[in-house]
Design a protein around this motif. Structure first.
Motif, PDB file in Angstrom:
ATOM      1  N   GLY A  22     -12.911 -36.512  -3.696  1.00 25.78           N
ATOM      2  CA  GLY A  22     -13.037 -38.104  -3.823  1.00 25.78           C
ATOM      3  C   GLY A  22     -11.851 -38.800  -3.053  1.00 25.78           C
ATOM      4  O   GLY A  22     -11.414 -38.552  -1.994  1.00 25.78           O
ATOM      5  N   TYR A  23     -11.980 -40.203  -3.188  1.00 26.90           N
ATOM      6  CA  TYR A  23     -11.218 -41.211  -2.657  1.00 26.90           C
ATOM      7  C   TYR A  23      -9.632 -40.800  -2.818  1.00 26.90           C
ATOM      8  O   TYR A  23      -9.127 -40.576  -4.261  1.00 26.90           O
ATOM      9  CB  TYR A  23     -11.462 -42.473  -3.040  1.00 26.90           C
ATOM     10  CG  TYR A  23     -12.964 -42.675  -2.415  1.00 26.90           C
ATOM     11  CD1 TYR A  23     -13.332 -42.711  -1.130  1.00 26.90           C
ATOM     12  CD2 TYR A  23     -13.853 -43.386  -3.331  1.00 26.90           C
ATOM     13  CE1 TYR A  23     -14.347 -43.312  -0.539  1.00 26.90           C
ATOM     14  CE2 TYR A  23     -15.018 -43.484  -2.896  1.00 26.90           C
ATOM     15  CZ  TYR A  23     -15.404 -43.745  -1.548  1.00 26.90           C
ATOM     16  OH  TYR A  23     -16.712 -43.944  -1.161  1.00 26.90           O
ATOM     17  N   VAL A  29     -13.454 -47.895   0.008  1.00 35.70           N
ATOM     18  CA  VAL A  29     -14.474 -47.288  -0.479  1.00 35.70           C
ATOM     19  C   VAL A  29     -15.926 -47.690   0.129  1.00 35.70           C
ATOM     20  O   VAL A  29     -16.361 -48.768   0.265  1.00 35.70           O
ATOM     21  CB  VAL A  29     -14.450 -47.874  -2.028  1.00 35.70           C
ATOM     22  CG1 VAL A  29     -15.572 -47.271  -2.955  1.00 35.70           C
ATOM     23  CG2 VAL A  29     -13.245 -47.280  -2.636  1.00 35.70           C
ATOM     24  N   SER A 125     -19.862 -40.246  -9.366  1.00 34.26           N
ATOM     25  CA  SER A 125     -18.488 -39.510  -9.743  1.00 34.26           C
ATOM     26  C   SER A 125     -18.087 -38.469  -8.807  1.00 34.26           C
ATOM     27  O   SER A 125     -16.792 -38.165  -8.551  1.00 34.26           O
ATOM     28  CB  SER A 125     -18.720 -38.831 -10.968  1.00 34.26           C
ATOM     29  OG  SER A 125     -19.598 -37.625 -11.065  1.00 34.26           O
ATOM     30  N   GLN A 127     -18.429 -38.548  -5.427  1.00 36.71           N
ATOM     31  CA  GLN A 127     -17.892 -39.700  -4.312  1.00 36.71           C
ATOM     32  C   GLN A 127     -16.664 -40.096  -4.699  1.00 36.71           C
ATOM     33  O   GLN A 127     -15.528 -40.158  -3.757  1.00 36.71           O
ATOM     34  CB  GLN A 127     -18.777 -40.865  -4.027  1.00 36.71           C
ATOM     35  CG  GLN A 127     -18.501 -41.785  -2.822  1.00 36.71           C
ATOM     36  CD  GLN A 127     -19.382 -43.168  -2.894  1.00 36.71           C
ATOM     37  OE1 GLN A 127     -20.684 -42.781  -3.098  1.00 36.71           O
ATOM     38  NE2 GLN A 127     -18.884 -44.188  -2.222  1.00 36.71           N
ATOM     39  N   PHE A 128     -16.409 -40.622  -5.624  1.00 37.22           N
ATOM     40  CA  PHE A 128     -14.963 -41.053  -6.097  1.00 37.22           C
ATOM     41  C   PHE A 128     -13.721 -40.062  -6.578  1.00 37.22           C
ATOM     42  O   PHE A 128     -12.830 -40.231  -6.717  1.00 37.22           O
ATOM     43  CB  PHE A 128     -15.038 -41.981  -7.496  1.00 37.22           C
ATOM     44  CG  PHE A 128     -15.415 -43.270  -7.157  1.00 37.22           C
ATOM     45  CD1 PHE A 128     -14.182 -44.322  -7.294  1.00 37.22           C
ATOM     46  CD2 PHE A 128     -16.636 -43.681  -6.612  1.00 37.22           C
ATOM     47  CE1 PHE A 128     -14.369 -45.786  -6.730  1.00 37.22           C
ATOM     48  CE2 PHE A 128     -16.905 -44.876  -6.367  1.00 37.22           C
ATOM     49  CZ  PHE A 128     -16.006 -45.976  -6.356  1.00 37.22           C
ATOM     50  N   PHE A 137     -10.949 -46.418 -11.833  1.00 36.43           N
ATOM     51  CA  PHE A 137     -10.734 -46.667 -10.479  1.00 36.43           C
ATOM     52  C   PHE A 137     -10.552 -48.205 -10.354  1.00 36.43           C
ATOM     53  O   PHE A 137     -11.646 -48.949 -10.423  1.00 36.43           O
ATOM     54  CB  PHE A 137     -11.669 -45.930  -9.489  1.00 36.43           C
ATOM     55  CG  PHE A 137     -11.722 -44.497  -9.616  1.00 36.43           C
ATOM     56  CD1 PHE A 137     -11.259 -43.836  -8.743  1.00 36.43           C
ATOM     57  CD2 PHE A 137     -12.318 -43.865 -10.934  1.00 36.43           C
ATOM     58  CE1 PHE A 137     -11.158 -42.507  -8.777  1.00 36.43           C
ATOM     59  CE2 PHE A 137     -12.309 -42.622 -10.746  1.00 36.43           C
ATOM     60  CZ  PHE A 137     -11.820 -41.766  -9.887  1.00 36.43           C
ATOM     61  N   LEU A 139     -10.332 -50.980  -7.588  1.00 35.07           N
ATOM     62  CA  LEU A 139     -10.721 -51.385  -6.099  1.00 35.07           C
ATOM     63  C   LEU A 139     -10.017 -52.966  -5.761  1.00 35.07           C
ATOM     64  O   LEU A 139     -10.221 -53.776  -6.699  1.00 35.07           O
ATOM     65  CB  LEU A 139     -12.076 -51.014  -5.766  1.00 35.07           C
ATOM     66  CG  LEU A 139     -12.851 -50.248  -6.374  1.00 35.07           C
ATOM     67  CD1 LEU A 139     -14.463 -50.123  -6.039  1.00 35.07           C
ATOM     68  CD2 LEU A 139     -11.950 -48.814  -5.964  1.00 35.07           C
ATOM     69  N   LEU A 148      -9.112 -48.530  -2.624  1.00 39.18           N
ATOM     70  CA  LEU A 148      -8.575 -48.099  -3.932  1.00 39.18           C
ATOM     71  C   LEU A 148      -7.196 -48.049  -4.155  1.00 39.18           C
ATOM     72  O   LEU A 148      -6.273 -47.792  -3.165  1.00 39.18           O
ATOM     73  CB  LEU A 148      -9.182 -46.451  -3.899  1.00 39.18           C
ATOM     74  CG  LEU A 148      -8.634 -45.663  -5.150  1.00 39.18           C
ATOM     75  CD1 LEU A 148      -9.452 -46.175  -6.736  1.00 39.18           C
ATOM     76  CD2 LEU A 148      -8.864 -44.255  -5.021  1.00 39.18           C
ATOM     77  N   LYS A 151      -6.022 -45.237  -9.567  1.00 39.09           N
ATOM     78  CA  LYS A 151      -7.001 -44.130 -10.431  1.00 39.09           C
ATOM     79  C   LYS A 151      -6.467 -43.366 -11.474  1.00 39.09           C
ATOM     80  O   LYS A 151      -5.344 -43.045 -11.431  1.00 39.09           O
ATOM     81  CB  LYS A 151      -7.751 -43.269  -9.366  1.00 39.09           C
ATOM     82  CG  LYS A 151      -6.918 -42.042  -8.829  1.00 39.09           C
ATOM     83  CD  LYS A 151      -7.525 -41.507  -7.632  1.00 39.09           C
ATOM     84  CE  LYS A 151      -6.822 -40.282  -6.967  1.00 39.09           C
ATOM     85  NZ  LYS A 151      -7.667 -39.401  -6.239  1.00 39.09           N
TER      86      LYS A 151
END
Length: 197
Positions: A22-23, A29, A125, A127-128, A137, A139, A148, A151
């Protein structure tokens, strides 16, 4: 001894791989497109007029998510005048053996006034890097896209709103709207574990 060392090394690399999904905070993003409960496409680019976007991973089947519905609705109303937008992403959760998982196209609660999107196959989900429902999250919009900035948890008491001492999401939004960075940009979320396919 050598096989034990190899085993330990494998565990370290495996743990690191899971921890880095995830990020990360400060990461740009990528644009995404999901369908809402009415089968209309909604993408991240649709929110380019918002200075901040809160992506809430949730589930219609999760008791924790139900405990947070009113709190999130109130936060959305409080911050909408400041340009902050909220979007719910419904994702499947792991339930007890023998019970059913979320419907592919859940009903959109009538009290919600923001897009309610369906995360089919858990693509967003993943990806994040979302692991719980609910998990948020935040942004921040910039000239070249969204980044981001926070989170994790919404606050420090999922069960009882009256006993909340730390409002993590509200604090993050206040800081960012005031032009400051978020002091604690990651807070472990409490909730239902998101099912991985």
């Amino acid at each position: 001894m050598r096989s034990f060392f190899t085993f330990l090394l494998a565990i370290v690399f495996t743990t690191g791989a899971f921890a880095q999904t995830g990020y990360r905070i400060g990461t740009k993003v990528e644009n995404f497109t999901l369908k809402d409960a009415q089968n209309q496409s909604v993408e991240l680019a649709n929110f380019k007029d918002a200075p901040l976007l809160v992506v809430v991973f949730t589930s219609v089947s999760c008791p924790y998510a139900k405990l947070y519905e009113n709190r999130l609705q109130n936060l959305s109303q409080t911050y909408s005048g400041k340009g902050v937008r909220f979007v719910y992403v419904n994702t499947n959760i792991g339930l007890e053996e023998g019970s059913q998982t979320d419907k592919a196209q859940p009903d959109r609660p009538s009290t919600q006034k923001f897009p309610y999107l369906i995360d089919e196959g858990q693509q967003l989900s993943k990806q994040f890097g979302a692991t719980k429902a609910p998990e948020v999250f935040v942004l921040q919009n910039s000239t070249d896209g969204f980044y981001l900035r926070y989170k994790g948890a919404i606050d420090d008491n999922p069960q009882a709103e009256n006993y909340v001492k730390e409002r993590h999401l509200a604090g993050a939004l206040d800081a960012l709207l005031a032009g400051r960075s978020v002091a604690n940009a990651e807070r472990r979320a409490s909730g239902c574990l998101i099912k991985k396919f």
